[in-house]
Design an enzyme around this catalytic site. Sequence first.
Site, PDB file in Angstrom:
ATOM      1  N   GLU A 225     -34.660 -17.044  33.291  1.00 33.71           N
ATOM      2  CA  GLU A 225     -35.432 -15.870  33.721  1.00 33.71           C
ATOM      3  C   GLU A 225     -35.771 -16.024  35.196  1.00 33.71           C
ATOM      4  OE1 GLU A 225     -38.903 -15.288  31.302  1.00 33.71           O
ATOM      5  OE2 GLU A 225     -39.984 -14.214  32.855  1.00 33.71           O
ATOM      6  N   GLU A 230     -44.873  -9.929  38.857  1.00 34.77           N
ATOM      7  CA  GLU A 230     -45.814  -9.812  37.741  1.00 34.77           C
ATOM      8  C   GLU A 230     -47.130  -9.482  38.396  1.00 34.77           C
ATOM      9  OE1 GLU A 230     -45.254 -11.610  34.173  1.00 34.77           O
ATOM     10  OE2 GLU A 230     -44.409 -13.448  34.983  1.00 34.77           O
TER      11      GLU A 230
END
Length: 445
Positions: A225, A230
Amino acid sequence: MQQRALLLSALVAVARAQQAGTQTSENKPSLTWQKCTASGCTDQSGSVGIDANWRWVHSTDGTTNCYTGNEWDADLCPDDETCATNCALDGADYSGTYGVEADGDSLSLTFKTGSNVGSRLFLMEDDSTYQMFKLLNQEFTFDVDVSALPCGLNGALYFVSMDADGGLSKYENNKAGAKYGTGYCDSQCPRDLKFINGQGNVDGWEPSDNDANAGVGGHGSCCAEMDIWEANKISTAEAGQTMCDGDSCGGTYSSTRYAGTCDPDGCDFNPYRMGNESFYGPGKIVDTSSKMTVVTQFITSDNTATGTLSEIKRIYVQDGKVIANSASDVSGVSGNSITSDFCTAQKKAFGDEDVFAKYNGMSGMGEGLEQGMVLVMSLWDDHNSNMLWLDSTYPTDATASDPGVARGTCGADSGKPTDVESASADAKVVFSNIKVGAIGSTYSS
Ligand SMILES: *[C@@H]1O[C@H](CO)[C@@H](O)[C@H](O)[C@H]1NC(C)=O
């Protein structure tokens, strides 16, 4: 053991498994994005598809729920194989059920719509294929509006090493494929997935005790990933790169998808956590009360697409101003970008175990990045730690003045899913103007 189970089910459930339903037609929202070179950008017509985990799962021959709330139907789903045989994933009403709206190059995700909470979308190349991105020696840029994202929510944009067809060709039992959002994996080896590799995740399923819609099954789905973004309006963490160890990563490029020895922590850059409290937030240098452009550069050792990843660089553009990422103000940690040295120094300064280096950190990402990764955009709340790791003091029992503990200005009591799901149902994130291309080609002041 795993291999044998897979083989057996492949023999038993030859043509009928994890099928595609037809109760709702699947009409994916169109989303335009751009590919750029030094001489300019060209429009690409894509669309977005919602992850299988959000979809209605019902009996293949009718409309009986296979899964309701956070539990499987015992008759339709007595075990992994039978469940995949008996159940189908259906088409999605994107705006009506999930609060997903696309307009031109812009994608808006609303937090709560009816009983649905959050969403996870993949950028599609066509109706049944995920768009693959090869990011080495490239720059990835998007605009984001986080002004309606309070404490406890996370509007995320990241890449994972999924199969372009969602596992359709690899797993005979998967008849739904990327068209129905199958094949998700990430570095947390999520075990809340309802289907993995064309099988139900029924065996060992435990309904969550604090999430009415989720549970944890016997299998997880691990892969590399690359986190680009975020964030909410209070805090942001960028480009936390997470790594797996070779085959044990599981995922697309491994023989053992279930293994799960990923580095779940990775290494990230949160300006507030790195000591700059005036950089990111409402009214701050990068002002989260309005839209901003986020540029991420994947620099390689030899400045070619075949080199090894050496640095992940962040630049912001807002109101025509190019803003370099803030530099670390943490003692013993220097720089304003993610490099091996930065990660090692950060882990040491924060007293974290350096799992990142163990999995060969920066340079180890290679295969995934070179093979191509799928773009994910999601909006979520956090039933494990109330998103405090992003926007508050965390761990909650640590001393806020210790290095790495303060991550943002949100209160220790903030971010509880029961609170945000009632008080901030209308929260939303808007991603737009996605561009990918040569370093320096996707933005200007
Ligand atoms: C925060 O970052 C800005 C922009 O790089 C810089 O001007 C400012 O001095 C930094 N503040 C601290 C406390 O490091």
